[in-house]
Design an enzyme around this catalytic site. Structure first.
Site, PDB file in Angstrom:
ATOM      1  N   ASP A 250      45.063  81.737  62.137  1.00  0.00           N
ATOM      2  CA  ASP A 250      44.403  80.466  61.821  1.00  0.00           C
ATOM      3  C   ASP A 250      45.363  79.290  61.956  1.00  0.00           C
ATOM      4  O   ASP A 250      44.927  78.139  61.961  1.00  0.00           O
ATOM      5  CB  ASP A 250      43.857  80.487  60.381  1.00  0.00           C
ATOM      6  CG  ASP A 250      42.760  81.520  60.200  1.00  0.00           C
ATOM      7  OD1 ASP A 250      42.085  81.821  61.201  1.00  0.00           O
ATOM      8  OD2 ASP A 250      42.586  82.030  59.089  1.00  0.00           O
TER       9      ASP A 250
ATOM     10  N   ASP B  80      43.277  81.467  56.355  1.00  0.00           N
ATOM     11  CA  ASP B  80      44.171  82.268  55.517  1.00  0.00           C
ATOM     12  C   ASP B  80      45.131  83.138  56.318  1.00  0.00           C
ATOM     13  O   ASP B  80      46.134  83.589  55.800  1.00  0.00           O
ATOM     14  CB  ASP B  80      43.356  83.157  54.563  1.00  0.00           C
ATOM     15  CG  ASP B  80      42.448  84.133  55.314  1.00  0.00           C
ATOM     16  OD1 ASP B  80      42.385  84.048  56.562  1.00  0.00           O
ATOM     17  OD2 ASP B  80      41.810  84.980  54.657  1.00  0.00           O
TER      18      ASP B  80
ATOM     19  N   ASP C 208      35.753  79.103  56.244  1.00  0.00           N
ATOM     20  CA  ASP C 208      35.694  80.550  56.383  1.00  0.00           C
ATOM     21  C   ASP C 208      34.589  81.093  55.486  1.00  0.00           C
ATOM     22  O   ASP C 208      34.414  80.612  54.369  1.00  0.00           O
ATOM     23  CB  ASP C 208      37.027  81.171  55.928  1.00  0.00           C
ATOM     24  CG  ASP C 208      37.935  81.460  57.105  1.00  0.00           C
ATOM     25  OD1 ASP C 208      37.436  81.498  58.229  1.00  0.00           O
ATOM     26  OD2 ASP C 208      39.140  81.640  56.890  1.00  0.00           O
TER      27      ASP C 208
END
Length: 960
Positions: free
Chosen positions: A600, A596, A337
């Site tokens: 996801d 997070d 990310d």
């Protein structure tokens, strides 16, 4: 008063016995039956209920520690040793000799020692894991004593008022209170694949995940009384056999099969052909059984992993699944990310760059409107940055009355606030992704081009865009459509890269791990961030690769290769993350994925190593294999290095274990069959006990992590073990021949001869063989543990001390022991010195053998042969076919792809070849940097010419 307390207790006991159907009665009756209100419980009332209902967790099965201890003696390797123990007292009872009690006791002692160490270490690891997981225990936002606070979900009781928001795992069965509908994912409980909508009054189950919305609820059941708890009682848990267990089994089976073949050959040759006596034959079989089985292998590997897991937790990476360590060691692609991992996730807004689109509005008003569309509590990074721009955060709600707040969700990608101003008029403000806000605007077609131009201008500077819109709501209701939306303005958000991200990415590439940036931002921002971080800029919008509207310029190129070669993906949706991981795995990559959010979770579950970053939601944590307690990419790279070191220790030991099996089986089989030498089984047992005691320390050995991704390559382990084992077996056979059949050692060193003086008298020779085998067997660990010369890489202090002590004991036994029961006799210090010298001389070639094996297994040796053959051929036709392929080749090169005839990663089996992807990523990053320098140089030269300066003088002083 007493009567009221007793009444309450009776009612609550009825709830405990499930005499009341709290799932279906009206919500008012729920409050009545639970003797609670919307103001929540007091701490005292909650404690009383906790004593009645118990903690909000499932009952754990208490396993008998004694049975668990015995379980360590119940595996294929232990069965072989147990069979040897039975042989020692049952089958060895013959030939005029009593049962072999000393071997029986020795084998049982060895089994008990290994089981005890395994039991203690696993118990310690279990306690450590429990303590670590307690830090990850699910939390719940609960209303107690009139105040909201975050508490462990385990202390929830029926009657508690809780808050459920996006990303939360519902902590207990509950009924929803007033508020907007929730989207709940119940797939883990009911198997429903799509999220279900739950409105006020509906029930939600413990263990389900909130996908959208925010609402309060009253708890109606906890622990074993929840829907999840009842289902867990009905389903017996099954232990899935992991990859690590399969590797252990494969190595164990190889060793068992090697011993079985050796024993079969001995039986066939000794009895029908050589007509040997019964008892010596049984003793020879016992030697192979006892010495060949790597009985300590499960203990050594599990202890190594447990200690490694503890080290990872100290670095800020908690392993939820122990075997994730071996996958982390082999990871060659990390999809990371951008926000919060590569960047600080501390957003700043430059008020001077705010672009205003609505007449009569200035930048301060745009900020105020954005702040109104923000949460004042439970803020995310964007809300905190915007509200922080106000002189006083309270200004965001000053002079207005909040009617309804729409929280952010991944589908709409915006927040909104409906409010009433001082004059009683109702308005609505919204902030969010520019595309979503632009779609709301009534004059979209008029402002679209300007909006995109501003977004692109921001993106070129690495700035994200946040749009703000406004509308009047004449009807005055929260669910009213309202009047036309006005596009108010665009705000630039800057999320600075972490100070260590660029260096960490460089380290990752050097370690053979290709880092791919995953961002929801647009492509230009992704490329700009990539440039700042020293990554390549070969990035794509994920929708262009995986969505419905694919980019025409790349539609003819293979998507899998583009994904493999990309440095990052922009505009990523959660479903794209899953697809990216899936396609990388299809090309034989071991893929890590950071995440997070609740969306996801599927990608984290799909990835070989799902990594939940610091401050991840409960849903992301539950789906991951590793949970980070520290922010940033550097934690992950440190974890990769530690995992590789742990894996290196395990791999070193397995090569050593296979080598020892081969050397014992082959060496003693040849001695028994060629010279009819009967080595005492008890001395093999002593070798095994000293070896196992020493080898336990490898779990704390100092090792160099592999410079490349590493994984279990069983063919390499077996091939290396067979070559090492065969070499050491030949060393023993040669030593025996020189000692027994020649006078070389007595003539050269002046030691006594070891020729047998009476029938069946091999006592001194047995002592000499014992010492020779003991020293070189243990010394082999120094060869297998090092990547270069074994005498250059310093071992851990524990391993060194253990080796010295073990071989000191072995030498003293060989020098002084006169054990009639073990059929050995002391050989004196002269022979001990000769044996040490012999082993040192023959130890040196082991490093050369190691290098040769590695070279041969890498395929380089065979590639050279093929290349030399190909070198004599030449291509005759460079005509039409070549020209037709040039255009396609140019297109592939443009997108960083290899030539179509080049073998891709699917065909590659060696790690160094897989590492080319990281090398190519480094090259792209370097090319991007040089291109930027070249552009800068051209700009400088044009300015110099414009100003009429002397460029030669400047070039002498400065170089680009």
């Amino acid at each position: 008063m007493t009567t009221t307390v007793e009444d309450n207790r009776e009612v609550l006991e009825a709830v405990l016995k499930e005499a009341v159907d709290l799932e279906n009665v009206p919500i008012e009756e729920v409050f009545e039956n639970l003797r609670c209100s919307k103001e929540g419980l007091t701490t005292q009332a909650a404690d009383e209920r906790l004593a009645l209902f118990g903690h909000n967790k499932l009952e754990e099965k208490k396993e008998s520690k004694f049975l668990k201890f015995l379980g360590f003696m119940w595996n294929p390797l232990s069965w072989v040793m147990e069979a040897a123990a039975i042989m020692a007292i049952a089958l060895a009872n013959g030939g005029g000799k009593p049962p072999d009690w000393q071997d029986f006791v020795g084998i049982i002692t060895l089994l008990v020692i290994n089981s005890t160490i395994s039991f203690i270490e696993e118990n310690n690891a279990g306690n450590a894991a429990a303590a670590l997981m307690a830090r990850l225990a699910p939390k719940a936002k609960v209303l107690r004593d009139g105040r909201w606070g975050e508490q462990d979900a385990a202390i929830l009781v029926p009657g508690d008022i809780i808050s459920i928001k996006l990303g939360d795992i519902v902590p207990a069965d509950a009924r929803l209170l007033e508020g907007d509908p929730l989207k709940i994912d119940q797939s883990a409980l009911t198997g429903e694949s799509l999220p279900v909508t739950k409105s006020s009054g509906d029930g939600v189950y413990s263990g389900s995940t909130c996908k959208q919305g925010e609402i309060e609820a009253v708890v109606i059941a906890t622990g074993v009384h929840t829907f999840f708890g009842k289902a867990a009682h009905l389903v017996d848990t099954t232990n899935q056999i992991g990859h690590f267990q399969q590797v252990l089994t494969a190595i164990g089976n190889f060793c068992i099969c090697s011993i079985a073949v050796g024993m079969l050959i001995e039986i066939v040759v000794m009895y029908p052909i050589q007509h040997r006596a019964y008892r010596p034959g049984i003793d020879n079989l016992l030697v192979l059984l006892i010495g060949g089985i790597p009985i300590a292998m499960p203990t050594v590997l599990s202890v190594t992993m447990a200690i490694g897991s503890h080290r990872l937790s100290q670095q800020g990476a908690i392993t939820k699944r122990m075997t994730a360590i071996e996958e982390m060691a082999g990871m060659d692609v990390l999809c990371s990310d951008k926000t919060g991992t590569l960047t600080l996730n501390k957003l700043t807004v430059d008020k001077n760059l705010i672009e205003v689109f609505m007449k009569g509005v200035d930048a301060d008003t745009v900020v105020l409107m954005a702040a109104r569309a923000s949460r004042l509590e439970n803020q995310d990074a964007i809300d905190a940055a915007i509200v922080g721009m106000l002189a006083d955060p309270k200004d965001a709600r000053a002079g207005i009355q909040e009617v309804h707040f729409l929280p952010f969700n991944p589908t709409d990608k915006r927040t909104a606030l409906t409010y009433i101003d001082n004059e009683g008029n109702t308005h609505r403000v919204s902030k969010g992704a520019p595309e979503q806000i632009l779609n709301l605007a009534h004059n979209k077609s008029e402002i679209e081009r300007r909006v995109h131009a501003v977004i692109d201008k921001f993106a070129e500077r690495g700035l994200r865009s946040l749009a703000v819109a406004y509308q009047d709501v004449p009807e005055g209701r929260k669910d009213s459509a309202g009047g036309p939306w006005q596009f108010v303005g665009l705000m630039p958000l800057f999320d600075p890269p972490r100070h260590d991200s660029a260096e960490t990415i460089r380290r990752a590439l050097n370690l053979g791990v290709s880092v791919k940036m995953i961002t929801g931002d647009q492509l230009a921002i992704g490329k700009e961030t990539g440039r700042r971080l020293g990554m390549g800029t070969n990035m794509y919008p994920s929708s262009a690769l995986l969505g419905q509207n694919k980019d025409e310029s790349i539609v003819a190129l293979p998507v899998d290769e583009l994904i493999e070669k990309a440095d990052g993906f922009a505009g990523v949706f959660p479903e794209h993350k899953y697809e990216i991981v899936k396609r990388l795995q299809a090309r034989k990559h071991i893929c890590g994925m950071t995440g997070d959010g609740v969306n996801d979770a599927p990608a984290l579950k799909k990835a070989d190593i799902g990594i939940a970053v610091a401050d991840a939601t409960d849903a992301a944590r539950s789906a991951s294999d590793i949970v980070l307690t520290e922010p940033g990419l550097s934690v992950i790279i440190s974890a990769v290095l530690t995992s590789r070191a742990i894996f290196q220790r395990m791999k070193n030991y397995t090569i050593y274990a296979v080598s020892i099996t081969i050397r014992i089986v082959l060496g003693f089989m040849l001695l028994a069959l060629i010279w009819q030498f009967d080595f005492p089984p008890f001395m093999v047992l002593i070798i095994a006990i000293l070896n196992d005691g020493t080898i336990m320390t490898i779990s704390k050995d100092r090792v160099k992590p592999s410079p490349l991704p590493d994984s279990w390559k069983l063919s390499e382990i077996f091939a290396t073990g067979v070559v090492f084992g065969s070499y050491m077996a030949m060393m023993t056979v040669i030593f025996f021949w020189v000692s027994y059949k020649t006078d070389f050692f007595p003539r050269t060193f002046g030691v006594a001869t070891l020729e047998k003086t009476a029938h069946d008298d091999f006592r001194k020779l047995a002592s000499a063989i014992y010492l020779q085998v003991s020293i070189i067997s243990q010394a082999l660990i120094f060869v297998t543990r090092s990547r270069s010369w074994s005498f250059v890489e310093r071992p851990g202090i524990f391993l060194m001390i253990a080796f010295i002590l073990a071989q000191l004991v072995a030498t003293l036994i060989a020098v002084y022991a006169n054990w009639s029961f073990a059929a050995i006799e002391g050989i004196g210090w002269g022979w001990a010195g000769v044996i040490w010298l012999y082993n040192i001389i023959f130890y040196i070639p082991l490093d050369f053998i190691k290098f040769f094996i590695r070279y041969a297994l890498s395929g380089r040796a065979w590639d050279l042969v093929i290349e030399q053959r190909v070198a004599f051929t030449r291509q005759k036709d460079f005509g039409k076919e070549q020209r037709e392929l040039q255009w396609a080749h140019a297109q592939r090169t443009l997108h960083g792809l290899q030539a179509p005839d080049t073998k891709m990663f699917t065909d590659r089996t060696h790690v160094s070849e897989l590492n080319q992807m990281a090398e190519e990523a480094k090259r792209r990053a370097e090319i991007a940097r040089l291109r930027e320098l070249h552009t800068l140089k051209g700009h400088v030269e044009s300015v110099v010419r414009l100003k009429g300066l002397d460029i030669e003088t400047i070039q002498q002083a400065y170089t680009v």
